[in-house]
Design a protein around this motif. Sequence first.
Motif, PDB file in Angstrom:
ATOM      1  N   VAL A  53       0.935  -1.154  -0.080  1.00  7.01           N
ATOM      2  CA  VAL A  53       0.121  -0.076  -0.008  1.00  7.01           C
ATOM      3  C   VAL A  53       0.828   1.283   0.049  1.00  7.01           C
ATOM      4  O   VAL A  53       2.092   1.227   0.246  1.00  7.01           O
ATOM      5  N   ARG A  54       0.185   2.426  -0.247  1.00 15.15           N
ATOM      6  CA  ARG A  54       0.786   3.726   0.118  1.00 15.15           C
ATOM      7  C   ARG A  54      -0.025   4.353   1.294  1.00 15.15           C
ATOM      8  O   ARG A  54      -0.379   3.672   2.188  1.00 15.15           O
ATOM      9  N   SER A  55      -0.408   5.559   0.990  1.00 16.65           N
ATOM     10  CA  SER A  55      -1.150   6.369   2.250  1.00 16.65           C
ATOM     11  C   SER A  55      -2.641   6.208   2.125  1.00 16.65           C
ATOM     12  O   SER A  55      -3.260   6.258   3.254  1.00 16.65           O
ATOM     13  N   ALA A  56      -3.140   6.041   1.156  1.00 15.72           N
ATOM     14  CA  ALA A  56      -4.557   5.970   0.834  1.00 15.72           C
ATOM     15  C   ALA A  56      -5.237   4.950   1.315  1.00 15.72           C
ATOM     16  O   ALA A  56      -6.548   4.918   1.661  1.00 15.72           O
ATOM     17  N   GLY A  74       3.223  -4.439   3.367  1.00 16.86           N
ATOM     18  CA  GLY A  74       4.417  -3.343   3.045  1.00 16.86           C
ATOM     19  C   GLY A  74       3.973  -2.287   2.563  1.00 16.86           C
ATOM     20  O   GLY A  74       3.050  -1.866   1.570  1.00 16.86           O
ATOM     21  N   ARG A  75       4.261  -1.200   3.250  1.00 16.74           N
ATOM     22  CA  ARG A  75       4.186   0.305   3.159  1.00 16.74           C
ATOM     23  C   ARG A  75       5.324   1.015   2.138  1.00 16.74           C
ATOM     24  O   ARG A  75       6.404   0.964   2.309  1.00 16.74           O
ATOM     25  N   ALA A  76       5.012   1.279   0.825  1.00 19.20           N
ATOM     26  CA  ALA A  76       5.755   1.807  -0.104  1.00 19.20           C
ATOM     27  C   ALA A  76       6.157   3.236   0.251  1.00 19.20           C
ATOM     28  O   ALA A  76       5.355   3.884  -0.384  1.00 19.20           O
ATOM     29  N   GLY A  77       6.544   3.705   1.293  1.00 15.72           N
ATOM     30  CA  GLY A  77       6.748   4.754   1.885  1.00 15.72           C
ATOM     31  C   GLY A  77       7.041   4.944   3.368  1.00 15.72           C
ATOM     32  O   GLY A  77       7.451   3.983   3.804  1.00 15.72           O
ATOM     33  N   THR A  78       6.838   6.046   4.051  1.00 13.95           N
ATOM     34  CA  THR A  78       7.384   6.283   5.347  1.00 13.95           C
ATOM     35  C   THR A  78       6.258   5.865   6.471  1.00 13.95           C
ATOM     36  O   THR A  78       6.209   5.027   7.362  1.00 13.95           O
ATOM     37  N   GLY A  79       5.147   6.653   6.482  1.00 13.63           N
ATOM     38  CA  GLY A  79       4.220   6.755   7.553  1.00 13.63           C
ATOM     39  C   GLY A  79       3.311   5.186   7.720  1.00 13.63           C
ATOM     40  O   GLY A  79       2.705   4.970   6.562  1.00 13.63           O
ATOM     41  N   VAL A  80       3.267   4.849   8.412  1.00 16.85           N
ATOM     42  CA  VAL A  80       2.158   3.586   8.814  1.00 16.85           C
ATOM     43  C   VAL A  80       1.023   3.779   9.685  1.00 16.85           C
ATOM     44  O   VAL A  80       0.396   3.158   9.949  1.00 16.85           O
ATOM     45  N   GLY A 101      13.170   5.992   1.315  1.00 16.83           N
ATOM     46  CA  GLY A 101      12.904   6.170  -0.124  1.00 16.83           C
ATOM     47  C   GLY A 101      12.558   7.764  -0.708  1.00 16.83           C
ATOM     48  O   GLY A 101      12.763   8.092  -1.660  1.00 16.83           O
ATOM     49  N   ASN A 102      11.693   8.066   0.401  1.00 17.94           N
ATOM     50  CA  ASN A 102      11.043   9.314  -0.184  1.00 17.94           C
ATOM     51  C   ASN A 102      11.584  10.602   0.735  1.00 17.94           C
ATOM     52  O   ASN A 102      10.915  11.654   0.816  1.00 17.94           O
ATOM     53  N   THR A 103      12.551  10.622   1.441  1.00 23.36           N
ATOM     54  CA  THR A 103      12.752  11.637   2.406  1.00 23.36           C
ATOM     55  C   THR A 103      13.255  12.636   1.675  1.00 23.36           C
ATOM     56  O   THR A 103      12.863  13.908   2.110  1.00 23.36           O
ATOM     57  N   ALA A 235       4.008  16.631   7.049  1.00 19.96           N
ATOM     58  CA  ALA A 235       4.012  15.232   7.553  1.00 19.96           C
ATOM     59  C   ALA A 235       2.578  14.619   7.554  1.00 19.96           C
ATOM     60  O   ALA A 235       2.607  13.770   6.786  1.00 19.96           O
ATOM     61  N   ARG A 236       1.863  14.928   8.566  1.00 20.14           N
ATOM     62  CA  ARG A 236       0.552  14.242   8.437  1.00 20.14           C
ATOM     63  C   ARG A 236      -0.478  15.452   8.950  1.00 20.14           C
ATOM     64  O   ARG A 236      -0.431  16.134   9.767  1.00 20.14           O
ATOM     65  N   GLY A 237      -1.814  15.288   8.430  1.00 18.25           N
ATOM     66  CA  GLY A 237      -2.797  16.045   8.811  1.00 18.25           C
ATOM     67  C   GLY A 237      -2.941  15.627  10.427  1.00 18.25           C
ATOM     68  O   GLY A 237      -3.226  14.511  10.611  1.00 18.25           O
ATOM     69  N   PRO A 282      -1.970  18.328  -2.915  1.00 18.76           N
ATOM     70  CA  PRO A 282      -2.798  16.955  -2.530  1.00 18.76           C
ATOM     71  C   PRO A 282      -1.703  16.067  -2.158  1.00 18.76           C
ATOM     72  O   PRO A 282      -1.729  14.948  -3.037  1.00 18.76           O
ATOM     73  N   HIS A 283      -1.156  16.059  -1.112  1.00 19.34           N
ATOM     74  CA  HIS A 283      -0.461  15.154  -0.418  1.00 19.34           C
ATOM     75  C   HIS A 283       0.587  14.707  -1.551  1.00 19.34           C
ATOM     76  O   HIS A 283       0.645  13.430  -1.755  1.00 19.34           O
ATOM     77  N   LEU A 284       1.533  15.553  -1.905  1.00 17.27           N
ATOM     78  CA  LEU A 284       2.481  15.545  -3.082  1.00 17.27           C
ATOM     79  C   LEU A 284       3.995  15.151  -2.533  1.00 17.27           C
ATOM     80  O   LEU A 284       4.722  14.888  -3.346  1.00 17.27           O
ATOM     81  N   GLY A 285       3.940  15.366  -1.208  1.00 17.80           N
ATOM     82  CA  GLY A 285       5.499  15.032  -0.601  1.00 17.80           C
ATOM     83  C   GLY A 285       6.513  13.998  -1.387  1.00 17.80           C
ATOM     84  O   GLY A 285       7.749  13.955  -1.584  1.00 17.80           O
ATOM     85  N   ALA A 286       5.760  12.572  -1.425  1.00 20.75           N
ATOM     86  CA  ALA A 286       6.491  11.596  -2.007  1.00 20.75           C
ATOM     87  C   ALA A 286       6.179  11.358  -3.435  1.00 20.75           C
ATOM     88  O   ALA A 286       6.657  10.556  -3.971  1.00 20.75           O
ATOM     89  N   SER A 287       5.539  12.387  -4.139  1.00 17.79           N
ATOM     90  CA  SER A 287       5.120  11.990  -5.481  1.00 17.79           C
ATOM     91  C   SER A 287       6.231  12.676  -6.370  1.00 17.79           C
ATOM     92  O   SER A 287       5.988  13.662  -7.110  1.00 17.79           O
ATOM     93  N   THR A 288       7.277  12.157  -6.611  1.00 19.62           N
ATOM     94  CA  THR A 288       8.585  12.307  -7.390  1.00 19.62           C
ATOM     95  C   THR A 288       8.610  11.123  -7.933  1.00 19.62           C
ATOM     96  O   THR A 288       8.473   9.870  -7.519  1.00 19.62           O
ATOM     97  N   ALA A 291      11.190   9.427  -5.817  1.00 15.97           N
ATOM     98  CA  ALA A 291      11.011   8.566  -4.471  1.00 15.97           C
ATOM     99  C   ALA A 291      10.101   7.467  -4.724  1.00 15.97           C
ATOM    100  O   ALA A 291      10.387   6.338  -4.137  1.00 15.97           O
ATOM    101  N   GLN A 292       9.333   7.580  -5.820  1.00 12.37           N
ATOM    102  CA  GLN A 292       8.473   6.260  -6.198  1.00 12.37           C
ATOM    103  C   GLN A 292       9.164   5.176  -6.626  1.00 12.37           C
ATOM    104  O   GLN A 292       9.009   3.934  -6.286  1.00 12.37           O
ATOM    105  N   ALA A 293      10.292   5.483  -7.559  1.00 14.26           N
ATOM    106  CA  ALA A 293      10.998   4.345  -7.897  1.00 14.26           C
ATOM    107  C   ALA A 293      11.722   3.590  -6.619  1.00 14.26           C
ATOM    108  O   ALA A 293      11.809   2.576  -6.589  1.00 14.26           O
TER     109      ALA A 293
HETATM  110  O1  LIG Z   1       5.741   8.196   2.927  1.00 14.02           O
HETATM  111  C1  LIG Z   1       4.820   8.863   3.546  1.00 14.02           C
HETATM  112  O2  LIG Z   1       4.674   8.859   4.633  1.00 14.02           O
HETATM  113  C2  LIG Z   1       3.636   9.639   2.855  1.00 14.02           C
HETATM  114  O3  LIG Z   1       3.199  10.487   3.415  1.00 14.02           O
HETATM  115  C3  LIG Z   1       3.849   9.160   1.340  1.00 14.02           C
HETATM  116  O4  LIG Z   1       2.617   8.820   0.749  1.00 14.02           O
HETATM  117  P1  LIG Z   1       2.182   8.191  -0.540  1.00 14.02           P
HETATM  118  O5  LIG Z   1       3.032   7.169  -0.506  1.00 14.02           O
HETATM  119  O6  LIG Z   1       2.559   9.476  -1.502  1.00 14.02           O
HETATM  120  O7  LIG Z   1       0.763   7.968  -0.386  1.00 14.02           O
END
Ligand SMILES: O=C(O)C(=O)COP(=O)(O)O
Length: 402
Positions: A53-56, A74-80, A101-103, A235-237, A282-288, A291-293
């Motif tokens: 998953v990602r964050s959604a 598996g969280r492809a990103g940071t926040g769990v 990966g998305n720092t 960071a987070r809402g 719209p939650h673009l922090g990791a949207s490059t 970072a996604q790769a």
């Molecule tokens: O990795 C994180 O904590 C993010 O907030 C990135 O979220 P995303 O993977 O773009 O849905």
Amino acid sequence: MAPISIKSVLISESVDPRCRAILEENGIRVTEKQNMKKDELIAEIKDYDGLVVRSATKVTADIINAADNLKIIGRAGTGVDNVDVDAATKKGIIVMNTPSGNTISAAELTCALLMSLSRNVPQAAMSMKQGNWDRKKFMGAELFGKVLGIVGLGRIGKEVASRMQSFGMRTIGYDPITPPEVSASWGVEQMSLEQLWPQCDYITVHTPLMPSTVGLLNDETFAKCKKGVKVVNCARGGIIDEAALVRALESGQCGGAGLDVFVEEPPKERSLINHPNVISCPHLGASTKEAQARCGEDIALQIVDMVQGKKLVGAVSSTQLFTCHLAGDMNLCFHQIKPAFSACWVFILDPGKILYSRCFIIYWTMCHSVCPNAMFSLQPNNYHRSLNDFDQLLSSLRCVNG
Ligand SMILES: O=C(O)C(=O)COP(=O)(O)O
Ligand SMILES: NC(=O)C1=CN([C@@H]2O[C@H](COP(=O)(O)OP(=O)(O)OC[C@H]3O[C@@H](n4cnc5c(N)ncnc54)[C@H](O)[C@@H]3O)[C@@H](O)[C@H]2O)C=CC1
């Protein structure tokens, strides 16, 4: 570490194609299904050993409880925070993230919002598109010589600090775990939040979302800030209380906000987004692409390593007893961390790395506010405290936990 059998993985969000390719190259069947409603996911998840998953995707307890075969989330990103780690832990499901990966991408977006706030770039661009040429309305202020308060001095906070220092900002910060001497080595002076609030021209938050960070900026703390302070949340809402932020913007106590994240995403309540002094994404922090790769590749490789019994990296929970061979050649065996911190048993086979690992456990425990049945991981690379500091911290935690 014993191999774990993962034959099928469901990817429920847009994750870089390298993730699927690596899993398939290693004989794992992959299905990609996006935008599933909760009921659809509950029905679907029964068939899989792994979920990426990602964050959604909100991986709630009812989804976890319906997942008869699931062994890994598996969280492809940071926040769990979108995964019920406690429910997963109780079911013996490993939750794993890709913490670095998305720092850089999240740090760069934070800096972009800080710069946009100082010079009203989004508002001016919008005005130009409307045919205006308004040079007075968008008068800004230099970042040079201003004070940036960074709450949360982990991976992202640190990268933000070094970038904003190049603009001549003074960086101050607060973090309950990162030692002051470590943050000082990146040019951040640590202090208590009470000392920090009144000094800042800008504040940016970089903590995980957890009970102790919900509403870090609220009516009371905004009142302690300089009038007109500008704030950024990538960071987070909810770390900045949204209703309090609206009130602070209305009163002028807050002079502007740059927001990438919201309590509800997408937000139905529009008063913040529509406020003239708010710029938002719209939650673009990791949207490059980069970072996604990295995140897509990292999560796939971590799963493959786990399946092959090679090593376990990025895991934030497990009920199982493991002897893990972690990155950096640390041999750790974590055994039954009971629901009180003082009752945890941690066997560390490499005495040289003992502090490092113990500090992570404290960090994890603080982040999740509950103790898991057992956990192990290797994440931060900057939590070096002396043994004395550690023991003091441990005694204070014991007091808190009774
Ligand atoms: O990795 C994180 O904590 C993010 O907030 C990135 O979220 P995303 O993977 O773009 O849905
Ligand atoms: N907008 C986006 O797309 C992205 C958002 N994020 C968010 O950013 C957060 C931070 O990420 P990283 O820097 O990689 O995490 P990290 O774990 O490296 O750093 C977090 C820091 O917060 C500190 N902290 C914990 N409680 C605190 C408190 N009460 N006050 C001050 N500091 C506290 C921790 O000690 C730690 O040093 C993630 O948890 C995630 O929610 C991460 C990536 C992308």
